[in-house]
Motif scaffolding. Sequence first.
Motif, PDB file in Angstrom:
ATOM      1  N   ASP A   9       4.940  -1.227  11.864  1.00 14.74           N
ATOM      2  CA  ASP A   9       5.087  -2.059  12.776  1.00 14.74           C
ATOM      3  C   ASP A   9       4.483  -3.510  12.466  1.00 14.74           C
ATOM      4  O   ASP A   9       4.582  -4.310  13.040  1.00 14.74           O
ATOM      5  CB  ASP A   9       3.906  -1.618  14.078  1.00 14.74           C
ATOM      6  N   ILE A  10       3.746  -3.434  11.462  1.00 15.49           N
ATOM      7  CA  ILE A  10       3.185  -4.701  10.852  1.00 15.49           C
ATOM      8  C   ILE A  10       3.660  -5.301   9.572  1.00 15.49           C
ATOM      9  O   ILE A  10       3.578  -6.671   9.327  1.00 15.49           O
ATOM     10  CB  ILE A  10       1.474  -4.618  11.145  1.00 15.49           C
ATOM     11  N   ARG A  11       4.184  -4.363   8.775  1.00 18.27           N
ATOM     12  CA  ARG A  11       4.548  -4.758   7.448  1.00 18.27           C
ATOM     13  C   ARG A  11       5.559  -6.015   7.317  1.00 18.27           C
ATOM     14  O   ARG A  11       4.984  -6.883   6.505  1.00 18.27           O
ATOM     15  CB  ARG A  11       5.150  -3.559   6.871  1.00 18.27           C
ATOM     16  N   THR A  15       3.025 -11.869   5.022  1.00 18.91           N
ATOM     17  CA  THR A  15       3.582 -12.150   3.623  1.00 18.91           C
ATOM     18  C   THR A  15       2.343 -12.218   2.650  1.00 18.91           C
ATOM     19  O   THR A  15       2.731 -12.238   1.519  1.00 18.91           O
ATOM     20  CB  THR A  15       4.078 -13.453   3.569  1.00 18.91           C
ATOM     21  N   GLY A  16       1.170 -11.953   3.172  1.00 23.38           N
ATOM     22  CA  GLY A  16      -0.149 -11.949   2.402  1.00 23.38           C
ATOM     23  C   GLY A  16      -1.136 -11.806   3.229  1.00 23.38           C
ATOM     24  O   GLY A  16      -1.182 -12.461   4.429  1.00 23.38           O
ATOM     25  N   SER A  49      -5.269 -12.676   8.457  1.00 22.28           N
ATOM     26  CA  SER A  49      -6.798 -11.697   8.375  1.00 22.28           C
ATOM     27  C   SER A  49      -6.563 -10.484   9.115  1.00 22.28           C
ATOM     28  O   SER A  49      -5.944 -10.492  10.248  1.00 22.28           O
ATOM     29  CB  SER A  49      -7.725 -12.742   9.101  1.00 22.28           C
ATOM     30  N   VAL A  50      -6.741  -9.258   8.435  1.00 25.56           N
ATOM     31  CA  VAL A  50      -6.412  -8.054   8.882  1.00 25.56           C
ATOM     32  C   VAL A  50      -7.759  -7.143   8.914  1.00 25.56           C
ATOM     33  O   VAL A  50      -8.302  -7.096   7.910  1.00 25.56           O
ATOM     34  CB  VAL A  50      -5.224  -7.266   8.260  1.00 25.56           C
ATOM     35  N   LYS A 116       0.350  -6.448   1.951  1.00 24.66           N
ATOM     36  CA  LYS A 116       0.491  -7.379   0.977  1.00 24.66           C
ATOM     37  C   LYS A 116      -0.865  -7.919   0.821  1.00 24.66           C
ATOM     38  O   LYS A 116      -0.917  -9.311   0.555  1.00 24.66           O
ATOM     39  CB  LYS A 116       1.688  -8.308   1.221  1.00 24.66           C
ATOM     40  N   MET A 117      -1.974  -7.285   0.486  1.00 26.61           N
ATOM     41  CA  MET A 117      -3.128  -7.653   0.505  1.00 26.61           C
ATOM     42  C   MET A 117      -3.421  -8.394  -0.988  1.00 26.61           C
ATOM     43  O   MET A 117      -3.088  -8.118  -1.992  1.00 26.61           O
ATOM     44  CB  MET A 117      -4.067  -6.458   0.444  1.00 26.61           C
TER      45      MET A 117
END
Length: 323
Positions: A9-11, A15-16, A49-50, A116-117
Motif C-alpha cells: 500500500d505504500i511501496r 522514492t527514499g 520519514s517512516v 527504499k530505506m
Amino acid sequence: MIIARDIKDIRDAITGSCVTIGNFDGVHKGHQKLIQLACSRARRCDLTSVVVTFDPHPLRVLRPDTALPFITLTEQKLELLSQYGPQACLLLNFDMDMARLSPADFVKRYLVDGLKMREMIIGYDYHLGKGRAGNFETLTALGREHGFTVDRLDPVSIDGAVVSSTRIRDLVQAGSVWQACPLLGRFYQVKGEVVHGMNRGGRLLGFPTANLKLVDELFPKPGVYAIWVETGDEVFMGVANIGKNPTFENDALSVEAHLLDFEGDLYGRDIRVHFVQRIRDERKFGSLDELKDRIRKDSELGRQILAQPEAAIRLTQPDFEAP
C-alpha cells in the motif's frame, strides 16, 4: 500521517526513506526523540520519514501467556505517533511467519525493497529479526551491503534513570501518575465510552459520575485521582475512583469520573481521562453520609491540585526539539 498496513500500500509512493522502527509502547520521551530525529534527518536529506511498528505487539505472539498490560493500544499509539511529525507509518501484522524472519530477510523485504530505506534510526537497545539477532552491528553491516546508514540514539534519562516503557508501567501501576508524567511528556490517559453504571453517583450520593467501558489494559492503582476529562472540544476538572467500590461490595473493576462544573448527559460518548495525581486509597465507608462527605473533600482537593500551573493539561501538538 499516512498509515499503511501492508507494504504494497505504500511501496510505490516512496522514492527514499528514513526509517525508525520499534514497538513504541507508550510513545514516551525516548520514543519521541527517536521519531523527531528521524523526521529531522528525513527533511535534511529529502527523504520520507517512516515509522515502522507492529500489531499485535510481538510479545502477544511470542509469549501469549504474558499478563503484561500495554501502556497504549494500537489506536492510541497511532494517534500519538502522528503528533511527532512522521509522514508515514507502516503498521505490520506480527505473526509467527514474521517472527521467523532473519534480520537480513526482514530488512531486505520490508525496509530496502519496500520502503527504499536510505537511513535508519534505532533506539540504543533495539533488536529485530529471529532471535533478536538484528543488533546495531548487524544492521550496520546490512547497511553497507544495501546502501543505507544506521544511527543509534543514546538512552534518554530523566531524574537519573533511563526512560522506558517498563519504568512507566511500574509507576502507573503503583499509582504514581504524577511521576510518570515527565517520562511520557503528558499525563497518563485512558479513553472509553460512557456507559450506564449502577446509577448510584447522582441518585444516591449527589455526585453524578461517568462510568467508562474499559478498553485499555493498564490502569493506575485503585484509589481516587485528580483528573482532567476531555470530551469533544471541552476539558473539565474532575476526580475519578478506580476500583471495586468496597462500600457497595462490587466485584468488578470500574473507572468512575465525576466532572466538576459540568451539567449534561455523556452517555454513549467517548471521553478521555488524564490522570494527574493520586489523592487517596480506595476505602470502605461506614455510611452513605460518610462517603458523601469524603467525596466533597476529594472534589475540593482535586480542584486545588488541578489549579496549579504544573498540573495544566497538555493537549496541543508538542514542540519539536532540534536533534
